[in-house]
Write an enzyme that holds these catalytic residues in place. Structure first.
Site, PDB file in Angstrom:
ATOM      1  N   ASP A 174       3.768 -12.097  -2.706  1.00  0.00           N
ATOM      2  CA  ASP A 174       1.890 -12.213  -1.940  1.00  0.00           C
ATOM      3  C   ASP A 174       1.602 -13.778  -2.551  1.00  0.00           C
ATOM      4  OD1 ASP A 174       2.586 -10.053  -0.094  1.00  0.00           O
ATOM      5  OD2 ASP A 174       2.127  -8.801  -1.719  1.00  0.00           O
ATOM      6  N   HIS A 201       0.912  -3.741  -1.411  1.00  0.00           N
ATOM      7  CA  HIS A 201       2.013  -4.636  -0.591  1.00  0.00           C
ATOM      8  C   HIS A 201       2.355  -4.294   0.721  1.00  0.00           C
ATOM      9  CE1 HIS A 201       5.207  -7.748  -0.096  1.00  0.00           C
ATOM     10  NE2 HIS A 201       5.684  -7.179   0.064  1.00  0.00           N
TER      11      HIS A 201
HETATM   12  C1  LMR Z   1       8.018  -9.740   2.575  1.00  0.00           C
HETATM   13  O1  LMR Z   1       6.631  -9.310   2.209  1.00  0.00           O
HETATM   14  O2  LMR Z   1       8.156  -9.858   3.505  1.00  0.00           O
HETATM   15  C2  LMR Z   1       9.023  -8.067   1.685  1.00  0.00           C
HETATM   16  O3  LMR Z   1       8.655  -7.466   1.511  1.00  0.00           O
HETATM   17  C3  LMR Z   1      10.459  -8.325   2.777  1.00  0.00           C
HETATM   18  C4  LMR Z   1      11.317  -7.199   2.111  1.00  0.00           C
HETATM   19  O4  LMR Z   1      11.607  -6.253   3.213  1.00  0.00           O
HETATM   20  O5  LMR Z   1      11.843  -7.634   1.060  1.00  0.00           O
END
Ligand code: LMR
Length: 346
Positions: A174, A201
């Site tokens: 992020d 997240h």
């Molecule tokens: C993202 O933010 O793109 C990740 O969380 C992707 C993932 O599935 O690991």
């Protein structure tokens, strides 16, 4: 209109900050045959501070990944471990265990589906670590991070080896994306920027603080901050859409996990570093919270607690907290579902 708001200053300090001299840093990558894992392993191969890389996967293909990397001159020695019976050897003696394995998020995947698919391998790993390497730093990038880290902490607690200062949800993606956006918007080198991203997240809980760009002097106006916040929250989904719905981010995940790991390796070697991570952090009224944290040789030294926020950021945070609390409870309660399912994944 911006106005300054202050959150209460509380300290959540790890008193055990004694530094230690370490000459060998062995790291385990769990899920190393996957797209995130193999890209990550490749990047880690260029880190001369890592002495040994243990690549683990259930998929035998991990042997090929390790062989390829072993044939690149220099960097850490590489060893492959394929199949669950070799998981104890894969994690034993590692200073840091990176869990990057996951069932890829698809368009329309619900968080419940992600939790149901991704929790069992986390259970296996937690059980193995508790028996074979309880002192390791454990960092997990598996989604849904908001629930998976509380899930892992509850499990580790039940195995009597939970250390809140050594369990990390890797949300560095992020801040990596926020830096890329700001670099692009302001035409500055994003590698030199820090942009704190707090909360959790997920689309509803990522809270970038564009008013807190470091070094100071960079300004993102209110309209652009709103636009970039929406873009950041949707970044993961945009990648899935552009991969025709079949996979989520892999290369940028690997890049950001590598940046996180490089900092943690420096911490393990005695430096005090800052990474963006989702960890135990009670300062905002949730048990877990993401943001910049300081880490040293014995784990987390201090979690974030007192940002100056403008009204827009403050309101985003207030909206995200109930969602975060719901996700945390869901992860903690999922332990009962997994433990009562009759499966022994260890
Ligand atoms: C993202 O933010 O793109 C990740 O969380 C992707 C993932 O599935 O690991």
């Amino acid at each position: 209109m911006f106005c300054k708001r202050f959150l209460p200053v509380l300290k959540y300090r790890n008193r055990n900050t004694q530094s230690i001299q370490i000459r060998t840093v062995q790291i385990s990558v769990i899920g190393a045959a996957g797209d995130i894992g193999s890209n990550l392993a490749m990047l880690l191969k260029f880190n001369d501070k890592i002495t040994r890389l243990h690549l683990y996967d259930n998929d035998e293909k991990v042997r090929g990944v390790a062989l390829e990397l072993a044939y690149i001159p220099g960097g850490p020695a590489v060893a492959a471990f394929a199949g669950e019976q070799h998981l104890p050897s894969a994690v034993r003696d590692s200073k840091l265990v990176l869990m990057v394995s996951r069932v890829a998020r698809k368009l329309g995947s619900t968080r419940e589906q992600m939790l149901a698919s991704n929790a069992p391998p986390i259970q296996t790993l937690c059980k193995t670590i508790s028996k074979h390497n309880p002192e390791a730093f454990l960092a997990i990038s598996t989604n849904p991070i908001n629930s998976i880290i509380p899930f892992a902490s509850t499990l580790l607690m039940s195995y009597n080896c939970y250390n809140p200062f050594k369990l990390f949800g890797i949300t560095h993606i992020d801040t990596a994306r926020a830096r890329a956006f700001v670099g692009d918007a302001l035409k500055v080198n994003p590698r030199k920027l820090q942009v704190p991203v707090i909360g959790g997240h997920s689309d509803e809980t990522i809270v970038p603080l564009f008013s807190n760009i470091h070094p100071g002097g960079y300004t993102i106006d209110a309209n652009r901050a709103d636009m970039l916040t929406r873009k950041l929250r949707k970044a993961g989904v945009e990648v899935i859409i552009n991969k025709q719905g079949m996979d989520s981010a892999t290369m940028a995940m690997a890049w950001s996990i590598n940046e996180f790991t490089a900092a943690i390796v420096n911490a393990i070697n005695g430096a005090e570093v800052t990474v963006n991570s989702y960890t135990a952090n009670p300062h905002y009224g949730t048990r877990f919270f993401s943001g910049p944290i300081n880490v040293g040789a014995q784990g987390i030294i201090e979690t974030c607690c007192n940002f100056n926020m403008n009204n827009y950021e403050w309101e985003l945070l207030q909206k995200s907290l109930p969602v975060l609390n719901r996700d945390i409870t869901q992860g903690e309660e999922f332990v009962h579902v997994v433990e009562s399912s009759g499966h022994d994944y260890s």
